[in-house]
Scaffold this motif. Structure first.
Motif, mmCIF file in Angstrom:
data_model
loop_
_atom_site.group_PDB
_atom_site.id
_atom_site.type_symbol
_atom_site.label_atom_id
_atom_site.label_comp_id
_atom_site.label_asym_id
_atom_site.label_seq_id
_atom_site.Cartn_x
_atom_site.Cartn_y
_atom_site.Cartn_z
ATOM 1 N N GLY A 13 -10.123 4.430 10.722
ATOM 2 C CA GLY A 13 -9.199 5.424 11.078
ATOM 3 C C GLY A 13 -8.084 5.782 9.968
ATOM 4 N N SER A 14 -8.180 4.763 8.978
ATOM 5 C CA SER A 14 -7.118 5.054 8.221
ATOM 6 C C SER A 14 -7.497 6.445 7.229
ATOM 7 C CB SER A 14 -7.073 3.782 7.044
ATOM 8 O OG SER A 14 -8.139 3.668 6.307
ATOM 9 N N SER A 15 -6.657 6.738 6.627
ATOM 10 C CA SER A 15 -7.043 8.042 5.844
ATOM 11 C C SER A 15 -8.041 7.728 4.540
ATOM 12 C CB SER A 15 -5.598 8.822 5.294
ATOM 13 O OG SER A 15 -5.023 7.981 4.432
ATOM 14 N N SER A 16 -7.815 6.318 4.213
ATOM 15 C CA SER A 16 -8.886 6.295 2.979
ATOM 16 C C SER A 16 -10.246 6.034 3.859
ATOM 17 C CB SER A 16 -8.488 4.868 2.411
ATOM 18 O OG SER A 16 -7.996 4.065 3.409
ATOM 19 N N HIS A 17 -10.488 5.629 4.840
ATOM 20 C CA HIS A 17 -11.663 5.446 5.513
ATOM 21 C C HIS A 17 -12.047 6.843 6.048
ATOM 22 C CE1 HIS A 17 -13.608 5.497 9.709
ATOM 23 N NE2 HIS A 17 -14.657 4.757 8.947
ATOM 24 N N ASN A 54 -11.637 0.496 2.235
ATOM 25 C CA ASN A 54 -10.474 1.480 2.910
ATOM 26 C C ASN A 54 -9.473 0.610 3.671
ATOM 27 O OD1 ASN A 54 -11.348 0.639 5.494
ATOM 28 N ND2 ASN A 54 -13.359 1.941 5.288
ATOM 29 N N ALA A 55 -8.492 1.143 4.272
ATOM 30 C CA ALA A 55 -7.594 0.459 4.984
ATOM 31 C C ALA A 55 -7.808 0.262 6.205
ATOM 32 C CB ALA A 55 -6.127 1.243 4.747
ATOM 33 N N GLY A 56 -9.044 0.429 6.788
ATOM 34 C CA GLY A 56 -9.258 0.167 8.141
ATOM 35 C C GLY A 56 -9.913 1.346 8.859
ATOM 36 N N GLY A 87 0.856 -1.070 -0.061
ATOM 37 C CA GLY A 87 -0.087 -0.075 0.058
ATOM 38 C C GLY A 87 0.772 1.073 0.037
ATOM 39 N N PRO A 88 0.382 2.482 -0.057
ATOM 40 C CA PRO A 88 0.953 3.635 0.162
ATOM 41 C C PRO A 88 1.848 3.929 1.121
ATOM 42 C CG PRO A 88 -1.547 4.109 0.289
ATOM 43 C CD PRO A 88 -1.084 2.749 -0.064
ATOM 44 N N THR A 89 1.625 3.807 2.217
ATOM 45 C CA THR A 89 2.258 3.826 3.683
ATOM 46 C C THR A 89 3.512 3.049 3.480
ATOM 47 O OG1 THR A 89 0.560 4.104 4.809
ATOM 48 C CG2 THR A 89 2.276 3.878 6.067
ATOM 49 N N ASP A 90 3.269 1.506 2.928
ATOM 50 C CA ASP A 90 4.487 0.678 3.001
ATOM 51 C C ASP A 90 5.449 1.181 1.853
ATOM 52 O OD1 ASP A 90 5.122 -2.244 1.166
ATOM 53 O OD2 ASP A 90 5.500 -2.223 3.332
ATOM 54 N N GLY A 145 -5.250 -2.878 4.568
ATOM 55 C CA GLY A 145 -4.437 -1.757 3.867
ATOM 56 C C GLY A 145 -5.041 -1.214 2.728
ATOM 57 N N ALA A 146 -4.565 -0.294 1.954
ATOM 58 C CA ALA A 146 -5.077 0.317 0.778
ATOM 59 C C ALA A 146 -4.541 -0.690 -0.301
ATOM 60 C CB ALA A 146 -4.310 1.602 0.714
ATOM 61 N N GLY A 147 -3.245 -1.379 -0.044
ATOM 62 C CA GLY A 147 -2.889 -2.378 -1.029
ATOM 63 C C GLY A 147 -3.917 -3.405 -1.556
ATOM 64 N N GLY A 199 4.579 6.621 11.496
ATOM 65 C CA GLY A 199 3.217 7.273 11.916
ATOM 66 C C GLY A 199 2.446 7.947 10.890
ATOM 67 N N HIS A 200 1.203 8.284 11.326
ATOM 68 C CA HIS A 200 0.329 8.563 9.909
ATOM 69 C C HIS A 200 -0.650 9.455 10.619
ATOM 70 C CE1 HIS A 200 -3.275 6.954 8.190
ATOM 71 N NE2 HIS A 200 -2.746 6.565 6.827
ATOM 72 N N MET A 201 -1.440 10.097 9.705
ATOM 73 C CA MET A 201 -2.705 11.040 10.181
ATOM 74 C C MET A 201 -3.664 10.212 10.774
ATOM 75 S SD MET A 201 -4.808 12.931 7.461
ATOM 76 C CE MET A 201 -5.915 11.770 6.866
ATOM 77 N N ASP A 209 -7.548 6.421 -2.666
ATOM 78 C CA ASP A 209 -6.102 5.910 -2.583
ATOM 79 C C ASP A 209 -5.105 7.077 -2.615
ATOM 80 O OD1 ASP A 209 -3.852 3.611 -4.092
ATOM 81 O OD2 ASP A 209 -4.127 4.306 -1.920
ATOM 82 N N GLN A 210 -3.751 6.726 -1.863
ATOM 83 C CA GLN A 210 -2.716 7.818 -2.194
ATOM 84 C C GLN A 210 -2.043 7.967 -3.514
ATOM 85 O OE1 GLN A 210 -3.074 6.873 2.077
ATOM 86 N NE2 GLN A 210 -1.074 7.601 1.964
ATOM 87 N N THR A 211 -1.832 8.810 -3.879
ATOM 88 C CA THR A 211 -1.206 9.145 -5.366
ATOM 89 C C THR A 211 0.104 8.209 -5.675
ATOM 90 O OG1 THR A 211 0.282 11.011 -4.664
ATOM 91 C CG2 THR A 211 -2.123 11.729 -5.763
HETATM 92 C C1 MLT Z 1 -4.543 4.621 4.506
HETATM 93 O O1 MLT Z 1 -4.590 5.114 5.742
HETATM 94 O O2 MLT Z 1 -5.532 4.403 3.929
HETATM 95 C C2 MLT Z 1 -3.383 3.976 4.164
HETATM 96 O O3 MLT Z 1 -2.331 4.748 4.030
HETATM 97 C C3 MLT Z 1 -3.441 2.680 3.714
HETATM 98 C C4 MLT Z 1 -2.255 2.078 3.432
HETATM 99 O O4 MLT Z 1 -1.174 2.635 3.408
HETATM 100 O O5 MLT Z 1 -2.149 1.125 3.276
#
Ligand code: MLT
Length: 329
Positions: A164-168, A160-162, A44-47, A189-191, A95-97, A207-209
């Motif tokens: 609280g994920s940004s996609s959610h 979505n990726a769960g 996914g994008p974070t990975d 995950g977004a993957g 870490g992430h938003m 999904d992230q760019t």
């Molecule tokens: C998300 O928050 O949607 C992600 O960044 C998900 C991901 O990276 O898999």
């Protein structure tokens, strides 16, 4: 009196030794591979962003950085794992938003505190998102998708990726602002969430760019809108949500590296310095920019700035969650 002097001398000695030890451990840090915990599934994008950063920062530090994917519950499972790691600089969190900003507002019981349990090290550049739909979906543009949502409540399945994920979160904000009811389908995950959009099992995803652009270029999914303030040079024909259905809407995912609280400051400083050197490498940042990753003013990359940003985001999401009634399902 003599006793007091002896005790003071011993205490001074102890402090000197500790400082020397700290200095020494920072000098020899890292003496073995370092682990970065990524709380989402691989691919996914974070990975993808974490692996690109890890490869470059590792070169500066002189030791490999291993990515440990620990997905689950919108990233809160891996984050709790990182919060329990030894404060020795050898385990850090990507870490992430979502799990470092919004999670306190969304999860009644959270096994960590983003501010109290972590020491901020440095901040990544931000990544905007693309609203993509499966190729066969009848909506040919963002207006048509909102109309479809209005005409078919709960029949628009957005992966979505769960929670609280940004996609959610951004899908929930989009739906709330557009006045439509969507059905959110969580993945680890977004993957994997994007794979099912391409496969036609679900209708769409934010999904992230960095991971969305390659799929759009190969026409495996259709881009309807971006969450950036202005159109992306990579997607000139794709409007922003702000210029179409949601005036003023803008969102991107922020990221940062955190260490367990108590990790020696000298170690944090060394890792931050390595990163700032990487971000002064134009060839590297150009490669990020090609993926529509948004560079920040350099002063925002520091650990201190990330710390302030994390605190502000925890407050902001509490207000957003209350106002937008972002539900947990
Ligand atoms: C998300 O928050 O949607 C992600 O960044 C998900 C991901 O990276 O898999």
């Amino acid at each position: 009196m003599i006793d007091m002097k002896k005790r003071a001398a011993r205490a001074l000695l102890a402090v000197t030794f500790a400082a020397a030890a700290h200095g020494a451990c920072a000098q020899s840090y890292p003496a073995r591979p370092v682990t970065w915990v990524v709380p989402f599934a691989a691919g996914g994008p974070t990975d993808a962003l974490a692996r690109a950063m890890a490869e470059r920062v590792a070169r500066e530090l002189g030791q490999p950085i291993i990515i440990d994917n620990a997905p689950g519950a919108g990233g809160t499972v891996g984050t709790a794992k990182a919060s329990r790691a030894a404060a020795d600089g050898y385990t850090m969190l990507v870490g992430h938003m979502g799990y470092m900003g919004a999670a306190p507002a969304l999860y009644k019981k959270l096994a960590y505190d983003p501010v109290k349990d972590f020491a901020p090290v440095f901040r990544f550049p931000d990544t905007p998102l693309v609203l993509m739909v499966r190729k066969e979906h009848p909506a040919k543009d963002i207006g048509a998708l909102v109309d479809f949502g209005k005409a078919n409540p709960d029949k628009l399945f957005i992966s979505n990726a769960g929670v609280g994920s940004s996609s959610h979160l951004i899908a929930a904000l989009f739906a709330a602002s557009a006045g439509i009811k969507i059905s959110q389908v969580p993945y680890k995950g977004a993957g994997p969430a994007l794979v099912d959009v391409i496969g036609g099992q679900v209708d769409g995803i934010f999904d992230q760019t960095n991971t969305a652009l390659p799929q759009i270029k190969e026409a495996k999914a259709r881009a309807l809108a971006v969450t950036a303030k202005v159109r992306l040079p990579q997607l000139k024909d794709v409007p922003t949500l702000g210029e179409t259905v949601l005036p003023g809407f803008e969102a991107s995912t922020w990221y940062g590296i955190y260490a367990p609280k108590g990790t020696p400051q000298a170690v944090l400083d060394k890792v931050q310095q390595a990163y700032l050197k990487v971000m002064s490498d134009k060839a590297f940042t150009d490669r990020l920019a090609e993926q529509a990753i948004q560079m920040l003013p350099p002063e925002q990359y520091t650990g201190t700035a990330l710390g302030k940003h994390t605190e502000a985001e925890v407050m902001r999401w509490k207000a957003v969650a209350a106002k937008a009634n972002v539900s947990l399902d």
